[in-house]
Design a protein around this motif. Structure first.
Motif, mmCIF file in Angstrom:
data_model
loop_
_atom_site.group_PDB
_atom_site.id
_atom_site.type_symbol
_atom_site.label_atom_id
_atom_site.label_comp_id
_atom_site.label_asym_id
_atom_site.label_seq_id
_atom_site.Cartn_x
_atom_site.Cartn_y
_atom_site.Cartn_z
ATOM 1 N N TYR A 28 29.373 32.339 31.545
ATOM 2 C CA TYR A 28 29.161 33.280 32.641
ATOM 3 C C TYR A 28 30.344 34.218 32.833
ATOM 4 N N PHE A 29 31.531 33.813 32.435
ATOM 5 C CA PHE A 29 32.676 34.730 32.384
ATOM 6 C C PHE A 29 32.367 35.839 31.386
ATOM 7 N N ALA B 66 35.751 36.592 35.790
ATOM 8 C CA ALA B 66 35.564 37.881 35.103
ATOM 9 C C ALA B 66 35.801 39.033 36.075
ATOM 10 N N TYR B 67 35.298 38.891 37.284
ATOM 11 C CA TYR B 67 35.492 39.918 38.316
ATOM 12 C C TYR B 67 36.984 40.122 38.607
ATOM 13 N N PHE B 68 37.704 39.024 38.803
ATOM 14 C CA PHE B 68 39.128 39.144 39.102
ATOM 15 C C PHE B 68 39.920 39.690 37.921
ATOM 16 N N MET C 289 38.727 41.812 35.744
ATOM 17 C CA MET C 289 38.417 43.239 35.727
ATOM 18 C C MET C 289 39.227 43.982 36.789
ATOM 19 N N LEU C 290 39.371 43.389 37.975
ATOM 20 C CA LEU C 290 40.206 44.011 39.013
ATOM 21 C C LEU C 290 41.646 44.169 38.540
ATOM 22 N N LEU C 291 42.183 43.131 37.906
ATOM 23 C CA LEU C 291 43.557 43.204 37.394
ATOM 24 C C LEU C 291 43.693 44.269 36.311
ATOM 25 N N LEU C 292 42.718 44.343 35.426
ATOM 26 C CA LEU C 292 42.770 45.344 34.352
ATOM 27 C C LEU C 292 42.696 46.757 34.910
ATOM 28 N N LYS C 293 41.837 46.975 35.904
ATOM 29 C CA LYS C 293 41.731 48.299 36.526
ATOM 30 C C LYS C 293 43.014 48.661 37.259
ATOM 31 N N LYS C 294 43.583 47.687 37.951
ATOM 32 C CA LYS C 294 44.819 47.935 38.696
ATOM 33 C C LYS C 294 45.960 48.281 37.739
ATOM 34 N N SER C 295 46.085 47.533 36.657
ATOM 35 C CA SER C 295 47.157 47.812 35.696
ATOM 36 C C SER C 295 46.914 49.139 34.987
ATOM 37 N N SER C 296 45.663 49.476 34.736
ATOM 38 C CA SER C 296 45.338 50.762 34.121
ATOM 39 C C SER C 296 45.702 51.916 35.048
#
Length: 118
Positions: free
Chosen positions: A43-44, A101-103, A105-112
C-alpha cells in the motif's frame, strides 16, 4: 515520468487486487509479522505511485482512496472467498503504508521547494 507512474500505479492496483483475492500457495518469506510488512509495503507502493501520477491538489483524495481500497480488499476477502479472511490488522498495515507514502511525498515536495528557492 508521470505517464510511467500511471501505468505502474494501474499495474500495482491490479496486482494487489489479484493477490488479495486469489488463492496463493505457501509464502517463502515467513518471519514474525511478515504479512503485515507485505501489506504496508504494497500500500506504500500503491499510494506513492498514484501520488506521483496526479497533481498535488488530489493528494488527500488519493490517500483516502488507497486506504478505502485496502478496506474493500479486506471486506471482499472475508465475503467472496473461502480461503481468505477479513483482518483488521491487515487494514491497519495497509493504512500505515498509505500514510508513509503520503508523508514521504510531503518531505520530497518540501525538499524540492527548498532546492528551487535557492
Amino acid at each position: 515520468m508521470k505517464h510511467n507512474a500511471i501505468y505502474l500505479a494501474v499495474f500495482v492496483t491490479i496486482a494487489i487486487t489479484l493477490l488479495s483475492l486469489l488463492k496463493l500457495g505457501k509464502q517463502p518469506m515467513n518471519f514474525t509479522h511478515s504479512d503485515k510488512v507485505k501489506h504496508a509495503f504494497a500500500y506504500f507502493t500503491l499510494t506513492f505511485l498514484w501520488l506521483c501520477s496526479f497533481k498535488s491538489k488530489f493528494t488527500l483524495y488519493i490517500v483516502l482512496l488507497c486506504v478505502l481500497f485496502g478496506v474493500l480488499m479486506e471486506y471482499l476477502q472475508g465475503t467472496i472467498t473461502t480461503y481468505r479472511t477479513f483482518d483488521y490488522a491487515d487494514m491497519l498495515a495497509n493504512t500505515i503504508g498509505a500514510l508513509l507514502a503520503y508523508f514521504l511525498m510531503l518531505l520530497l515536495k518540501k525538499s524540492s521547494n527548498m532546492l528551487n528557492s535557492l
